[in-house]
Design an enzyme around this catalytic site. Structure first.
Site: not given
Lengths: 330, 207
Positions: A53-56, A218
């Protein structure tokens, strides 16, 4: 909501366009969401492909380049990429020497990468997989989806990436990746929840004066909430949790990782406490990396990852790397 | 309650396209609620992700107009896998694909036949996710729905809705909510809730 975005729907594509502009040494396919080394496929070398996932950020796109990943597939925010992305990436970066998928242990990542591996093999790409599951906060893995993949992902991608860069064959690169994962453990702490663009408000409620111990990456809450602690106290809890599980008998590699909103000033201060605990426990430190590498959007907090090193792993860790977020020795 | 026997062998490709369109509408309508449920025990994106997937499903069904129930479901499932990501993409994609494959290329099917095929689809989901009844997942809505579909569409809708409600006191054992341990208790499972929407849409177009 106070975020530097246009609309939630285009956050990932906008970031990829900006990344492409900043890093001409990468080939960024914005439409299909694949970030690649521009010189891939590299003849005679195994290609590492990861994603999540993006956001990391900078995970995983920031780790694409010589000595680390050949390609990365960013999904939607906190959502694993779809198999089409991995298949496209694998086909584009495979030189005929095979592809290693680096997969974090989350249900979505595991399922999508499994499907992708089958599809890529149908297209004639030899695929191996390594599952990263280093999070010691998940203790009852018989009754959960298993330990989460967190900070050790960086270790696996760097060290196995160096082995691939040396021209080691797929089964050897895979074995090294598995060894790094088996030798690594992490523990994370949140001082604030993070804000996803789609929701626009914190994903969980963490009142001021409290912290979450044992978080994942997350924005999922941890398993225990306590009154705010000092950096010293947090280091004692986090490092001891890791050591209890890892039991190193030699030098370790240390990652003191920020979750996104914690400044380097605090991370360095926290690292001083981590080094103190390790010294008190008699654990020699071979190398230390401090920074925000495996993040959770704007979450404040940190994680500690330790990896037991042998001579080969240390040599591969020190090998040159040239990526947007990790770069030395070249 | 509608006369269920009148549907035998009358569910054609158009019916299945209407089902998925109704499901897309329901997901659209309830996206905020799904995301809210997901923010309590997951990562606050279930609604958005399914919205993206089902919008793509309705678009591709308009464009390609598959001719049989099986082809509609296989195409829709493939589209969900290609657009949703996360765990929901493969799981919902597998549910529809496997159900569609079970239906083969029959031009129309009856409710009993659909119940059997959906049962195979749900079994494939259970196998892929490694989950079982009571793990606080979409299976807790789907398993009772399949059992009740043998009786009627309305019974399936009610069973799925009750199954979703029944996840509230459960402790999650699969997916991201499982990391919360006991703290997952007291929250309705977003996956079971979206599954109930899917079955509810089925009853809606059958009525």
């Amino acid at each position: 909501m106070r975020m530097l975005i246009n609309v939630p729907e285009t956050v990932v594509a906008d970031a990829l366009r900006g990344m492409a502009a900043a890093h001409p040494e990468l080939a960024v396919d914005v439409e299909n969401q694949v970030v690649m080394r521009r010189d891939a496929p590299v003849e005679g070398k195994v290609a590492l492909v990861s994603g999540g996932g993006s956001g990391h950020e900078p995970l995983h796109g920031g780790f694409v380049g010589p000595g680390m990943l050949a390609a990365a597939c960013p999904g939607a925010i906190f959502t694993s990429p779809v198999p089409d992305q991995m298949v496209r990436a694998a086909a584009a970066v495979d030189s005929g020497s095979g592809v290693l998928f680096v997969v974090k242990n989350y249900t979505g990542d595991v399922l999508n990468f499994e499907m992708a591996a089958e599809l890529a093999e149908d297209e004639g790409v030899q695929v191996a997989k390594v599952l990263v599951d280093d999070d010691v906060a998940v203790t009852d893995s018989l009754y959960t989806a298993g330990r989460r993949g967190t900070g050790a992902t960086l270790f696996v991608e760097k060290i196995a990436g160096a082995a691939a860069e040396e021209g080691q064959p797929l089964e050897r690169v895979e074995a090294i990746a598995r060894q790094v994962n088996a030798s690594s453990r992490s523990f994370g702490v949140a001082l604030s929840a993070c804000t996803t663009p789609a929701k626009g408000s914190p994903t969980f409620d963490l009142p001021p004066g409290e912290l979450e111990l044992g978080i994942g990456i997350h924005g999922e809450p941890g398993r225990e909430r306590r009154a705010m602690m000092t950096s010293r106290e947090i280091a004692d809890v986090a490092v001891d949790a890791v050591l209890e599980d890892l039991r190193p008998d030699g030098p370790v590699l240390v990652l003191v990782n920020g979750m996104g909103a914690t400044p380097l000033l605090e991370l360095y201060g926290f690292n001083a406490e981590v080094q103190r605990v390790l010294a008190e426990r008699g654990v020699p430190v071979a190398r230390t990396l401090v920074g925000s590498y495996v993040t959770s959007l704007d979450m404040a907090g940190c994680s500690v990852t330790l990896c037991r090193l042998d001579e080969e792993l240390l040599r591969l860790w020190d090998a040159p790397v040239e990526t947007p977020a990790l770069r030395w020795g070249r | 309650m509608p006369d269920v026997t009148s549907y035998d062998a009358e569910l054609d490709a158009l019916f299945f396209r209407r089902w998925l369109t109704a499901a897309a509408d329901a997901v659209d309508r309830e996206a905020g609620r799904l995301t809210e449920l997901d923010s309590a025990i997951g990562d606050a994106d279930h609604g958005v992700n399914l919205q993206r997937g089902f919008a793509a499903v309705t678009a591709v069904l308009e464009k390609e107009e598959p001719a049989t129930p099986g082809a509609v479901l296989v195409l829709a499932g493939r589209q969900l896998i290609s657009t949703v990501g996360g765990a929901s993409g493969p799981l919902y994609g597998t549910l529809l694909r496997r159900t569609g494959k079970e239906l083969g290329d029959e031009p129309a099917v009856g409710r009993q036949r659909l119940a059997e095929a959906l049962g195979a689809g749900v079994a494939a989901v259970a196998q892929l996710g490694g989950a079982k009844a009571g793990d606080k997942t979409m299976l807790d809505a789907l398993l009772p729905a399949v059992a009740a579909l043998a009786e009627s569409f309305g019974a399936a809708r009610d069973a799925a809705g009750q199954g979703a409600l029944d996840t509230v006191p459960l402790q999650a054992r699969k997916g991201r909510a499982s990391y919360l341990g006991e703290r997952s208790i007291g929250h309705q499972d977003p996956g079971a809730t979206s599954s109930a929407l899917l079955i509810g849409a089925l009853a809606e177009v059958a009525a």
